[in-house]
Design a protein around this motif. Sequence first.
Motif, PDB file in Angstrom:
ATOM      1  N   ASP A  42       0.824  -1.204   0.000  1.00 57.63           N
ATOM      2  CA  ASP A  42       0.000   0.000   0.000  1.00 57.63           C
ATOM      3  C   ASP A  42       0.860   1.256   0.000  1.00 57.63           C
ATOM      4  OD1 ASP A  42      -2.330  -1.462  -0.029  1.00 57.63           O
ATOM      5  OD2 ASP A  42      -2.794  -1.161   2.093  1.00 57.63           O
ATOM      6  N   HIS A  43       1.938   1.239   0.775  1.00 57.42           N
ATOM      7  CA  HIS A  43       2.849   2.385   0.847  1.00 57.42           C
ATOM      8  C   HIS A  43       3.424   2.693  -0.543  1.00 57.42           C
ATOM      9  CE1 HIS A  43       5.577   5.051   3.152  1.00 57.42           C
ATOM     10  NE2 HIS A  43       6.428   4.763   2.196  1.00 57.42           N
ATOM     11  N   VAL A  44       3.875   1.653  -1.227  1.00 61.13           N
ATOM     12  CA  VAL A  44       4.436   1.816  -2.579  1.00 61.13           C
ATOM     13  C   VAL A  44       3.363   2.334  -3.538  1.00 61.13           C
ATOM     14  CG1 VAL A  44       5.331   0.556  -4.574  1.00 61.13           C
ATOM     15  CG2 VAL A  44       6.304   0.144  -2.308  1.00 61.13           C
ATOM     16  N   ALA A  45       2.164   1.776  -3.471  1.00 60.40           N
ATOM     17  CA  ALA A  45       1.086   2.188  -4.376  1.00 60.40           C
ATOM     18  C   ALA A  45       0.732   3.657  -4.167  1.00 60.40           C
ATOM     19  CB  ALA A  45      -0.139   1.302  -4.159  1.00 60.40           C
ATOM     20  N   ILE A  46       0.642   4.079  -2.924  1.00 60.28           N
ATOM     21  CA  ILE A  46       0.286   5.468  -2.631  1.00 60.28           C
ATOM     22  C   ILE A  46       1.396   6.416  -3.044  1.00 60.28           C
ATOM     23  CG2 ILE A  46      -0.207   7.099  -0.767  1.00 60.28           C
ATOM     24  CD1 ILE A  46      -1.580   4.639   0.654  1.00 60.28           C
ATOM     25  N   ALA A  47       2.639   6.081  -2.677  1.00 58.69           N
ATOM     26  CA  ALA A  47       3.774   6.939  -3.046  1.00 58.69           C
ATOM     27  C   ALA A  47       3.908   7.023  -4.569  1.00 58.69           C
ATOM     28  CB  ALA A  47       5.067   6.405  -2.418  1.00 58.69           C
ATOM     29  N   SER A  48       3.728   5.909  -5.245  1.00 60.87           N
ATOM     30  CA  SER A  48       3.835   5.906  -6.708  1.00 60.87           C
ATOM     31  C   SER A  48       2.747   6.760  -7.350  1.00 60.87           C
ATOM     32  CB  SER A  48       3.754   4.473  -7.233  1.00 60.87           C
ATOM     33  OG  SER A  48       4.862   3.723  -6.755  1.00 60.87           O
ATOM     34  N   ALA A  49       1.533   6.667  -6.814  1.00 56.95           N
ATOM     35  CA  ALA A  49       0.443   7.496  -7.344  1.00 56.95           C
ATOM     36  C   ALA A  49       0.726   8.976  -7.106  1.00 56.95           C
ATOM     37  CB  ALA A  49      -0.877   7.088  -6.691  1.00 56.95           C
ATOM     38  N   LEU A  50       1.240   9.303  -5.941  1.00 54.98           N
ATOM     39  CA  LEU A  50       1.563  10.705  -5.651  1.00 54.98           C
ATOM     40  C   LEU A  50       2.682  11.216  -6.567  1.00 54.98           C
ATOM     41  CD1 LEU A  50       1.369  10.682  -1.751  1.00 54.98           C
ATOM     42  CD2 LEU A  50      -0.191  11.843  -3.326  1.00 54.98           C
ATOM     43  N   GLN A  52       3.109  10.506  -9.586  1.00 56.00           N
ATOM     44  CA  GLN A  52       2.540  10.764 -10.905  1.00 56.00           C
ATOM     45  C   GLN A  52       1.667  12.019 -10.943  1.00 56.00           C
ATOM     46  OE1 GLN A  52       3.564   8.872 -13.461  1.00 56.00           O
ATOM     47  NE2 GLN A  52       4.832   7.856 -11.933  1.00 56.00           N
ATOM     48  N   SER A  53       1.425  12.606  -9.800  1.00 54.61           N
ATOM     49  CA  SER A  53       0.523  13.758  -9.717  1.00 54.61           C
ATOM     50  C   SER A  53       1.127  14.993 -10.382  1.00 54.61           C
ATOM     51  CB  SER A  53       0.244  14.071  -8.239  1.00 54.61           C
ATOM     52  OG  SER A  53      -0.510  15.256  -8.120  1.00 54.61           O
ATOM     53  N   HIS A  54       0.247  15.846 -10.864  1.00 58.14           N
ATOM     54  CA  HIS A  54       0.676  17.129 -11.422  1.00 58.14           C
ATOM     55  C   HIS A  54       0.902  18.146 -10.302  1.00 58.14           C
ATOM     56  CE1 HIS A  54       0.033  15.798 -15.497  1.00 58.14           C
ATOM     57  NE2 HIS A  54      -1.180  15.371 -15.170  1.00 58.14           N
ATOM     58  N   ASP A  55       0.476  17.808  -9.113  1.00 60.26           N
ATOM     59  CA  ASP A  55       0.594  18.702  -7.955  1.00 60.26           C
ATOM     60  C   ASP A  55       1.984  18.577  -7.335  1.00 60.26           C
ATOM     61  OD1 ASP A  55       0.278  20.180  -5.628  1.00 60.26           O
ATOM     62  OD2 ASP A  55      -1.313  18.926  -4.799  1.00 60.26           O
ATOM     63  N   ILE A  61       5.433  15.043  -1.103  1.00 58.86           N
ATOM     64  CA  ILE A  61       5.019  14.045  -0.106  1.00 58.86           C
ATOM     65  C   ILE A  61       5.494  12.658  -0.539  1.00 58.86           C
ATOM     66  CG2 ILE A  61       3.015  12.864   0.893  1.00 58.86           C
ATOM     67  CD1 ILE A  61       1.606  15.626   0.862  1.00 58.86           C
ATOM     68  N   ALA A  62       5.397  12.355  -1.827  1.00 50.98           N
ATOM     69  CA  ALA A  62       5.879  11.064  -2.338  1.00 50.98           C
ATOM     70  C   ALA A  62       7.365  10.898  -2.049  1.00 50.98           C
ATOM     71  CB  ALA A  62       5.613  10.961  -3.835  1.00 50.98           C
ATOM     72  N   LYS A  63       8.147  11.954  -2.247  1.00 43.07           N
ATOM     73  CA  LYS A  63       9.586  11.881  -1.960  1.00 43.07           C
ATOM     74  C   LYS A  63       9.835  11.582  -0.485  1.00 43.07           C
ATOM     75  CE  LYS A  63      10.983  15.186  -5.521  1.00 43.07           C
ATOM     76  NZ  LYS A  63      11.521  16.526  -5.753  1.00 43.07           N
ATOM     77  N   GLN A  64       9.044  12.203   0.380  1.00 45.31           N
ATOM     78  CA  GLN A  64       9.193  11.954   1.814  1.00 45.31           C
ATOM     79  C   GLN A  64       8.808  10.520   2.170  1.00 45.31           C
ATOM     80  OE1 GLN A  64       7.027  14.989   3.940  1.00 45.31           O
ATOM     81  NE2 GLN A  64       8.115  16.636   2.904  1.00 45.31           N
ATOM     82  N   MET A  65       7.772  10.008   1.513  1.00 50.69           N
ATOM     83  CA  MET A  65       7.363   8.622   1.757  1.00 50.69           C
ATOM     84  C   MET A  65       8.438   7.651   1.314  1.00 50.69           C
ATOM     85  SD  MET A  65       3.315   8.722   0.776  1.00 50.69           S
ATOM     86  CE  MET A  65       3.066   6.983   1.161  1.00 50.69           C
ATOM     87  N   VAL A  66       9.039   7.901   0.159  1.00 47.73           N
ATOM     88  CA  VAL A  66      10.122   7.043  -0.338  1.00 47.73           C
ATOM     89  C   VAL A  66      11.292   7.085   0.639  1.00 47.73           C
ATOM     90  CG1 VAL A  66      11.820   6.744  -2.180  1.00 47.73           C
ATOM     91  CG2 VAL A  66       9.423   7.201  -2.757  1.00 47.73           C
TER      92      VAL A  66
END
Length: 85
Positions: A42-50, A52-55, A61-66
């Motif tokens: 789930d962590h990977v799926a959420i970070a990966s989706a973030l 891909q965001s244009h925001d 936030i994705a970088k911090q999760m990684v």
Amino acid sequence: MDDRRNDGRTPRSAEQVIVGLVMTVEGIEGSFKLNQHKSDADHVAIASALMQSHDKAAREIAKQMVALRPHLDYKSSTPVSVSAD
């Protein structure tokens, strides 16, 4: 309408049971949480989706999760539907 309480005792109006409260907040403590209770998948799926965001904020936030779980494989993740719990 029957306004008796379930226990059959005398009914009480809202004015009789609502209590006012005044308090002073002396401090607030924040908590930094980025999916630490989610599974690795789930962590990977959420970070990966973030990622891909244009925001820009979402990508940050994705970088911090990684950075929290750098040992996971974020490049080969399969898109997963993740609930918001």
